[in-house]
Design an enzyme around this catalytic site. Structure first.
Site, PDB file in Angstrom:
ATOM      1  N   ARG A 113      -7.196   3.951  13.755  1.00 19.47           N
ATOM      2  CA  ARG A 113      -6.258   5.060  13.969  1.00 19.47           C
ATOM      3  C   ARG A 113      -5.596   5.040  15.342  1.00 19.47           C
ATOM      4  O   ARG A 113      -4.441   5.444  15.479  1.00 19.47           O
ATOM      5  CB  ARG A 113      -6.990   6.401  13.799  1.00 19.47           C
ATOM      6  CG  ARG A 113      -7.595   6.627  12.436  1.00 19.47           C
ATOM      7  CD  ARG A 113      -6.550   6.619  11.354  1.00 19.47           C
ATOM      8  NE  ARG A 113      -7.171   6.812  10.042  1.00 19.47           N
ATOM      9  CZ  ARG A 113      -6.552   6.555   8.897  1.00 19.47           C
ATOM     10  NH1 ARG A 113      -5.318   6.085   8.885  1.00 19.47           N
ATOM     11  NH2 ARG A 113      -7.176   6.761   7.754  1.00 19.47           N
ATOM     12  N   ASP A 154       0.846  -1.192   0.000  1.00 20.93           N
ATOM     13  CA  ASP A 154       0.000   0.000   0.000  1.00 20.93           C
ATOM     14  C   ASP A 154       0.884   1.246   0.000  1.00 20.93           C
ATOM     15  O   ASP A 154       1.854   1.322   0.750  1.00 20.93           O
ATOM     16  CB  ASP A 154      -0.925  -0.006   1.218  1.00 20.93           C
ATOM     17  CG  ASP A 154      -2.070   0.985   1.066  1.00 20.93           C
ATOM     18  OD1 ASP A 154      -2.473   1.266  -0.088  1.00 20.93           O
ATOM     19  OD2 ASP A 154      -2.557   1.477   2.090  1.00 20.93           O
ATOM     20  N   HIS A 210      -3.514  14.222   0.920  1.00 17.60           N
ATOM     21  CA  HIS A 210      -3.656  13.329   2.073  1.00 17.60           C
ATOM     22  C   HIS A 210      -2.416  13.389   2.953  1.00 17.60           C
ATOM     23  O   HIS A 210      -2.519  13.527   4.177  1.00 17.60           O
ATOM     24  CB  HIS A 210      -3.890  11.892   1.589  1.00 17.60           C
ATOM     25  CG  HIS A 210      -3.892  10.876   2.694  1.00 17.60           C
ATOM     26  ND1 HIS A 210      -4.884  10.799   3.642  1.00 17.60           N
ATOM     27  CD2 HIS A 210      -2.988   9.910   3.017  1.00 17.60           C
ATOM     28  CE1 HIS A 210      -4.600   9.815   4.492  1.00 17.60           C
ATOM     29  NE2 HIS A 210      -3.464   9.264   4.126  1.00 17.60           N
ATOM     30  N   GLU A 241     -10.044   4.214   4.306  1.00 19.07           N
ATOM     31  CA  GLU A 241      -9.190   4.940   3.369  1.00 19.07           C
ATOM     32  C   GLU A 241      -9.680   4.586   1.973  1.00 19.07           C
ATOM     33  O   GLU A 241      -9.629   3.424   1.562  1.00 19.07           O
ATOM     34  CB  GLU A 241      -7.709   4.587   3.559  1.00 19.07           C
ATOM     35  CG  GLU A 241      -7.188   5.111   4.900  1.00 19.07           C
ATOM     36  CD  GLU A 241      -5.673   5.062   5.062  1.00 19.07           C
ATOM     37  OE1 GLU A 241      -5.022   4.263   4.342  1.00 19.07           O
ATOM     38  OE2 GLU A 241      -5.153   5.804   5.912  1.00 19.07           O
ATOM     39  N   THR A 279      -8.753  -5.562   4.394  1.00 21.64           N
ATOM     40  CA  THR A 279      -8.680  -4.619   3.275  1.00 21.64           C
ATOM     41  C   THR A 279      -9.723  -5.086   2.268  1.00 21.64           C
ATOM     42  O   THR A 279      -9.681  -6.242   1.841  1.00 21.64           O
ATOM     43  CB  THR A 279      -7.280  -4.657   2.613  1.00 21.64           C
ATOM     44  OG1 THR A 279      -6.284  -4.449   3.610  1.00 21.64           O
ATOM     45  CG2 THR A 279      -7.162  -3.591   1.535  1.00 21.64           C
ATOM     46  N   GLN A 316      -2.982   2.330  15.260  1.00 23.90           N
ATOM     47  CA  GLN A 316      -1.927   2.788  14.348  1.00 23.90           C
ATOM     48  C   GLN A 316      -1.034   3.837  15.012  1.00 23.90           C
ATOM     49  O   GLN A 316       0.191   3.780  14.916  1.00 23.90           O
ATOM     50  CB  GLN A 316      -2.594   3.376  13.096  1.00 23.90           C
ATOM     51  CG  GLN A 316      -1.641   3.828  12.010  1.00 23.90           C
ATOM     52  CD  GLN A 316      -2.378   4.502  10.845  1.00 23.90           C
ATOM     53  OE1 GLN A 316      -3.610   4.527  10.785  1.00 23.90           O
ATOM     54  NE2 GLN A 316      -1.616   5.048   9.915  1.00 23.90           N
ATOM     55  N   GLU A 325      -9.280   4.198  -1.706  1.00 21.34           N
ATOM     56  CA  GLU A 325      -8.094   4.016  -2.543  1.00 21.34           C
ATOM     57  C   GLU A 325      -8.469   3.293  -3.833  1.00 21.34           C
ATOM     58  O   GLU A 325      -9.576   2.792  -3.991  1.00 21.34           O
ATOM     59  CB  GLU A 325      -7.031   3.172  -1.809  1.00 21.34           C
ATOM     60  CG  GLU A 325      -6.654   3.729  -0.446  1.00 21.34           C
ATOM     61  CD  GLU A 325      -5.375   3.110   0.104  1.00 21.34           C
ATOM     62  OE1 GLU A 325      -4.614   2.480  -0.679  1.00 21.34           O
ATOM     63  OE2 GLU A 325      -5.142   3.254   1.317  1.00 21.34           O
ATOM     64  N   LYS A 336      -3.943  -1.920  10.501  1.00 22.30           N
ATOM     65  CA  LYS A 336      -4.486  -2.025   9.151  1.00 22.30           C
ATOM     66  C   LYS A 336      -4.626  -3.466   8.659  1.00 22.30           C
ATOM     67  O   LYS A 336      -5.340  -3.711   7.686  1.00 22.30           O
ATOM     68  CB  LYS A 336      -3.588  -1.255   8.170  1.00 22.30           C
ATOM     69  CG  LYS A 336      -3.705   0.254   8.298  1.00 22.30           C
ATOM     70  CD  LYS A 336      -2.631   0.963   7.506  1.00 22.30           C
ATOM     71  CE  LYS A 336      -2.774   2.472   7.559  1.00 22.30           C
ATOM     72  NZ  LYS A 336      -3.872   2.978   6.724  1.00 22.30           N
ATOM     73  N   GLU A 376      -9.308  12.768   8.036  1.00 31.27           N
ATOM     74  CA  GLU A 376      -9.205  14.100   7.437  1.00 31.27           C
ATOM     75  C   GLU A 376     -10.550  14.821   7.435  1.00 31.27           C
ATOM     76  O   GLU A 376     -10.616  16.022   7.691  1.00 31.27           O
ATOM     77  CB  GLU A 376      -8.690  13.984   5.998  1.00 31.27           C
ATOM     78  CG  GLU A 376      -7.287  13.437   5.893  1.00 31.27           C
ATOM     79  CD  GLU A 376      -7.017  12.954   4.472  1.00 31.27           C
ATOM     80  OE1 GLU A 376      -6.564  13.760   3.659  1.00 31.27           O
ATOM     81  OE2 GLU A 376      -7.295  11.771   4.191  1.00 31.27           O
ATOM     82  N   ASP A 398      -8.925   0.609   2.547  1.00 28.63           N
ATOM     83  CA  ASP A 398      -7.893   0.223   3.515  1.00 28.63           C
ATOM     84  C   ASP A 398      -8.379   0.624   4.915  1.00 28.63           C
ATOM     85  O   ASP A 398      -8.028   1.677   5.431  1.00 28.63           O
ATOM     86  CB  ASP A 398      -6.583   0.935   3.148  1.00 28.63           C
ATOM     87  CG  ASP A 398      -5.466   0.658   4.136  1.00 28.63           C
ATOM     88  OD1 ASP A 398      -5.524  -0.372   4.827  1.00 28.63           O
ATOM     89  OD2 ASP A 398      -4.536   1.484   4.207  1.00 28.63           O
TER      90      ASP A 398
HETATM   91 CA    CA Z   1      -3.713   3.190   2.962  1.00 28.56          CA
END
Ligand code: CA
Length: 405
Positions: free
Chosen positions: A231, A119, A126, A193, A251, A234, A195, A247, A354, A227
């Site tokens: 948080r 990834d 971002h 996420e 996925t 992480q 993607e 993560k 975000e 993804d």
């Molecule tokens: Ca990602």
């Protein structure tokens, strides 16, 4: 409506023809087969090849896309040309029409065996947003390497799941800076996420880097990818070796892989490069490496963001070149994610991190305020790209529901 009569302008019309793996209603695991989507039907591609005496039956009468992925670009183009004829030429109608299944009646599966999963982190918007949130005192919101190489990490291929698979809220360690000690429990900052994932077809040998211009010889197609990211887990674990358990629990990818050949009209130049690039990443003399994909992120059916993929700083070709420049080899079924897609404006951000600025500014949804995901929430990514004659090319959606940990 009969499958041949897809309404004009349907984003899954005969100009698209994405590939998946399905089993018809009532069949068991042995019933898995390669399918091609047309409108709201799926064509049993292997059965169609056999019915028409096609030489591609061996590639298509399979339970996964891997044999087709490994067959290479000439075969990919030939098969696509044949499929286009099978679903559009009136003389094939009688033979082909019985081999369609309504989408609503089939079970869709992970369409290929995922080999390695990587990834990336290719959106400048971002990366800058994350930098501002987590390193507010840093002089530059980008790390010093960001404009010189596509940053990435190796993920967990065994937990890549097909759209529609529930996601159980992961548990793990977390420790806010002000906490005296770490605690263990279900994540309280579960995020998405948005993607795009690229699927490698043709392998490469060890010690043989894949240059920018060889991208289309190796990469078969793309799909949306979510993804999922815890948080809080992480934030506590990621220094100094990067993402790990925050993560690797899941996925999600679409059930439909869109071949690059369906996205010719969507190719665009990436944003202007602000720093000189080393020769193996310098794409100034290459064909346009970006893709104009208009993504939409919905939480419980309510659209919260529309990230534009055309704003990605690093292209998939640069990511592939970087990933192999050290001599690492590719395998059929390798999957690499673009990184969270975020545009320049607030409504174009591809993560709740975000969109809510790390929980400071909750989203107002019809069913209440949201900072991070709650149990029962359903997240759906969808997208389209410009196609031939102004028709849209639809990408298969990626959806998943959060179950309690
Ligand atoms: Ca990602």
């Amino acid at each position: 409506m009969p499958p041949f009569d897809v309404p004009e302008g349907d984003p899954f019309g005969p100009h698209n023809l994405p590939y998946g793996v399905f089993s018809p209603a009532g069949s068991d695991a042995a019933g898995r087969r390669v399918g091609v989507r047309l409108g709201d039907h799926v064509l049993d591609a292997g059965a169609a090849a056999r019915a028409l005496g096609s030489p591609y039956a061996a590639l298509l009468a399979q339970s996964s896309l891997n044999p087709l992925l490994a067959a290479g670009r000439t075969a990919w183009s030939d098969v696509r040309r044949a499929l286009t004829a099978w679903v559009t030429v009136p003389s094939h109608r009688d033979a082909i029409e019985p081999l369609f299944h309504p989408l609503s009646s089939v079970t869709l599966h992970l369409p290929f065996e995922v080999a390695d999963y990587v990834d990336f982190y290719a959106s400048e918007n971002h990366a800058r947003n994350v930098g501002r949130i987590f390193r507010p005192d840093a002089e530059d919101s980008l790390t010093p390497n960001w404009k010189h190489l596509p940053i990435g990490y190796h993920g967990r291929s065994g937990t890549v799941v097909v759209s529609g698979t529930d996601v159980v809220r992961p548990s793990g360690q977390r420790k806010a800076p002000s906490d005296p000690a770490p605690v263990f429990g279900p994540s309280v900052r579960l995020d998405i996420e948005a993607e795009v994932g690229f699927v490698v077809g043709v392998p490469s040998g060890r010690g043989k880097p894949v240059g920018l211009s060889a991208f289309r010889e190796h990469v078969f197609g793309l799909s949306l990818l979510n993804d999922w990211s815890a948080r809080d887990v992480q934030a506590w674990e990621y220094v100094p070796l990067g993402p790990f358990l925050g993560k690797s629990f899941a996925t999600s990818v679409s059930a439909w892989i869109t071949p690059l050949d369906a996205l010719e009209e969507a190719r665009v130049a990436p944003p202007k490069r602000t720093h000189p690039l080393l020769p193996y990443l310098d794409d100034s003399e290459e064909e346009p490496g970006g893709y104009d994909l208009r993504i939409s992120v919905a939480v419980n059916g309510h659209v919260v963001s529309e990230p534009p993929f055309s704003t990605m700083y690093w292209t998939a070709a640069q990511q592939l070149a970087h990933m192999t420049v050290n001599g690492a080899s590719l395998r059929t079924g390798d999957l690499f994610g673009s990184g969270t897609v975020s545009g320049p404006t607030e409504r174009e951000r591809g993560s709740l991190l975000e969109l809510t600025w790390n929980g400071r500014d909750p989203l107002e949804l019809p069913d209440g305020k949201r900072t991070f995901l709650e149990d029962g929430d359903v997240v759906t990514l969808s997208a389209w790209a410009p196609g031939p004659g102004g028709v849209r090319v639809g990408l298969g959606e990626v959806t998943g529901r959060i179950l309690p940990g």
